[in-house]
Write an enzyme that holds these catalytic residues in place. Structure first.
Site, short mmCIF file in Angstrom:
data_model
loop_
_atom_site.label_atom_id
_atom_site.label_comp_id
_atom_site.label_asym_id
_atom_site.label_seq_id
_atom_site.Cartn_x
_atom_site.Cartn_y
_atom_site.Cartn_z
CB SER A 57 -44.83 46.56 -7.04
OG SER A 57 -45.12 47.13 -5.94
CE1 TYR A 92 -39.71 46.55 -4.27
CE2 TYR A 92 -41.81 47.67 -4.09
CZ TYR A 92 -40.93 46.41 -4.20
OH TYR A 92 -41.93 45.58 -4.67
P1 NAD Z 1 -38.03 37.54 -2.07
O1 NAD Z 1 -37.22 38.06 -1.23
O2 NAD Z 1 -38.59 36.15 -1.71
O3 NAD Z 1 -37.84 37.15 -3.49
C1 NAD Z 1 -36.90 38.09 -4.30
C2 NAD Z 1 -35.69 37.23 -4.84
O4 NAD Z 1 -35.08 38.05 -5.63
C3 NAD Z 1 -34.73 36.77 -3.77
O5 NAD Z 1 -34.60 35.22 -4.04
C4 NAD Z 1 -33.27 37.31 -3.91
O6 NAD Z 1 -32.38 36.77 -3.57
C5 NAD Z 1 -33.52 37.66 -5.39
N1 NAD Z 1 -32.76 38.84 -5.90
C6 NAD Z 1 -32.59 40.14 -5.28
N2 NAD Z 1 -31.69 40.60 -5.81
C7 NAD Z 1 -30.97 39.82 -6.88
C8 NAD Z 1 -30.06 40.29 -7.77
N3 NAD Z 1 -29.64 41.18 -7.92
N4 NAD Z 1 -29.69 39.17 -8.82
C9 NAD Z 1 -30.50 37.85 -8.39
N5 NAD Z 1 -31.35 37.74 -7.48
C10 NAD Z 1 -31.85 38.80 -6.72
O7 NAD Z 1 -39.42 38.32 -2.57
P2 NAD Z 1 -40.88 38.23 -3.14
O8 NAD Z 1 -41.84 38.79 -2.68
O9 NAD Z 1 -40.98 36.72 -3.91
O10 NAD Z 1 -40.19 39.26 -4.55
C11 NAD Z 1 -40.28 38.92 -5.90
C12 NAD Z 1 -40.55 40.17 -6.77
O11 NAD Z 1 -41.89 40.58 -6.56
C13 NAD Z 1 -39.59 41.41 -6.48
O12 NAD Z 1 -39.23 41.88 -7.65
C14 NAD Z 1 -40.56 42.21 -5.79
O13 NAD Z 1 -40.23 43.61 -5.94
C15 NAD Z 1 -41.80 41.95 -6.22
N6 NAD Z 1 -43.29 42.10 -5.36
C16 NAD Z 1 -43.58 41.55 -4.26
C17 NAD Z 1 -44.33 41.85 -3.73
C18 NAD Z 1 -44.88 40.88 -2.32
O14 NAD Z 1 -45.82 41.50 -1.80
N7 NAD Z 1 -44.36 39.96 -2.05
C19 NAD Z 1 -45.23 42.74 -4.05
C20 NAD Z 1 -45.26 43.35 -5.10
C21 NAD Z 1 -44.06 43.34 -5.97
#
Ligand code: NAD
Length: 267
Positions: A152, A165
Site C-alpha cells: 500500500s 494497517y
Molecule cells: P477487499 O476487501 O475487496 O479484498 C481483501 C480480500 O482479502 C477479501 O476478499 C478478504 O476476504 C480477504 N482476506 C482478508 N483477510 C484474509 C485472510 N486472513 N485470509 C484470506 N483472505 C483474507 O479489498 P481490496 O482493496 O481488494 O484489498 C486487497 C489488498 O489491497 C489488501 O492487501 C489491501 O490492503 C491492499 N490495498 C488496497 C487499497 C485500496 O485502495 N483498495 C490500497 C492499498 C492497498
C-alpha cells in the site's frame, strides 16, 4: 508486444473480491491457471472460477485463512493437486480494523498484523519452498517463480487512525526486500505493488459516495480514483518476463498519491 503466461499457475490470496479478483482475472486473461483463495465466503470465489472456466481458462476456488499455517499448507496443496505446479503467488489478502491508537484493541492490532503481514510471510514461504523444488523451467519463464506482495502507499505514508494497517504494510516492505535479496540467487523474483486509492469494499466509506471521492481526489495528483484493473495490469507485468530484471522493487500504482500532493500548489 503480447504478454503470455500460458502454462503457468498462479495462486491469488483474498481474490473473491476487489483487487485480488481483478488480478486473478487479468492473470487468467493472459493464459495462467489460477487458484482463487477466499477466507470464509466460498460463493463469489466459485463464481469467479466458473466465469474464468466458461471463458476457456482454468481456475479453481480454494478456501483458507492466510494467517493460519495449516490453512496455507492446504491451499497450496489443493493448487498443486489441481494444476501440478506453481509459478506465481499474489499475496493480496488484507484487511483494515481502524481505530484511534488510544482506543485500538489488541485483538484488532493482532488481526491486522496476522492477516496482512504474517499471512503474506506464510504464503511467501510456502511459494518459495515450491519454487525451490521446481527450479527454473526456461520454456515457461526465466525465473523459478514470482511473488507479488500487495502492499500500500501506507508502507511509506503514515496513516493516523490506522496504526495496525500502516505497521503491517511497513512490515511488508522490508519483508519483501529481505526475501527478494535472499531468494534472487535462486531466480525467485519478489516484488510489491503499492496501490493508492482503488475503489473496493475495503474503502467503501471513502470511495462509495461523492463527498468521500471529492475529499480523496485532493490526495491524488492524477485526479482519479483507481480501478481494480489498474492493479491487475501491474500484477500481470510483474508476473511476466517483461519485468525479469525487476527484483525487490515496490511499484507504486497510485496516481501520484505518494508524491506529497500537499505541495502541488507550492505547499
Ligand atoms: P477487499 O476487501 O475487496 O479484498 C481483501 C480480500 O482479502 C477479501 O476478499 C478478504 O476476504 C480477504 N482476506 C482478508 N483477510 C484474509 C485472510 N486472513 N485470509 C484470506 N483472505 C483474507 O479489498 P481490496 O482493496 O481488494 O484489498 C486487497 C489488498 O489491497 C489488501 O492487501 C489491501 O490492503 C491492499 N490495498 C488496497 C487499497 C485500496 O485502495 N483498495 C490500497 C492499498 C492497498
Amino acid at each position: 508486444m503480447k504478454i503470455s503466461l500460458d502454462g503457468q499457475v498462479a495462486l491469488v490470496t483474498g481474490s473473491s473480491s476487489g483487487i485480488g479478483a481483478a488480478s486473478a482475472k487479468a492473470l487468467a486473461d493472459v493464459g495462467a491457471a489460477v487458484a482463487i483463495n477466499y477466507h470464509s465466503n466460498a460463493e463469489p470465489a466459485e463464481q469467479l472460477a466458473e466465469e474464468i472456466n466458461a471463458a476457456g481458462g482454468r481456475a479453481i476456488a480454494v478456501g483458507g485463512d492466510v494467517g493460519d499455517e495449516q490453512d496455507v499448507d492446504q491451499m497450496f496443496a489443493k493448487t498443486l493437486e489441481a494444476f501440478g505446479r506453481l509459478d506465481i503467488l499474489v499475496a493480496n489478502a488484507g484487511l483494515q480494523r481502524d481505530a484511534p491508537s488510544a482506543d485500538m484493541s489488541l485483538k484488532d492490532w493482532n488481526q491486522v498484523i496476522q492477516s496482512n503481514l504474517t499471512g503474506q510471510f506464510l504464503c511467501a514461504r510456502a511459494a518459495i519452498r515450491q519454487f525451490l523444488e521446481q527450479g527454473v523451467n526456461p520454456e515457461l519463464s526465466r525465473a523459478a517463480g514470482k511473488i507479488i506482495c500487495m502492499s500500500s502507499v501506507h508502507e511509506v505514508i503514515p496513516w493516523a487512525g490506522h496504526v495496525n494497517y500502516a505497521a503491517s504494510k511497513g512490515g511488508v516492505s522490508l519483508m519483501m526486500k529481505t526475501l527478494a535479496q535472499e531468494m534472487a540467487p535462486k531466480r525467485i523474483r519478489i516484488n510489491s505493488i503499492a496501490p493508492g486509492a482503488i475503489a473496493t469494499a475495503i474503502n467503501e466509506e471513502a470511495t462509495g459516495n461523492e463527498e468521500g471521492r471529492r475529499q480523496l481526489l485532493k490526495l491524488i495528483p492524477y485526479k482519479r480514483v483507481g480501478d481494480v484493473e489498474d492493479i491487475g495490469n501491474a500484477v500481470v507485468w510483474l508476473a511476466s518476463d517483461l519485468s525479469d530484471y525487476v527484483v525487490g522493487a515496490t511499484l507504486f500504482v497510485d496516481g501520484g498519491m505518494s508524491l506529497y500532493p500537499g505541495f502541488e500548489d507550492n505547499g
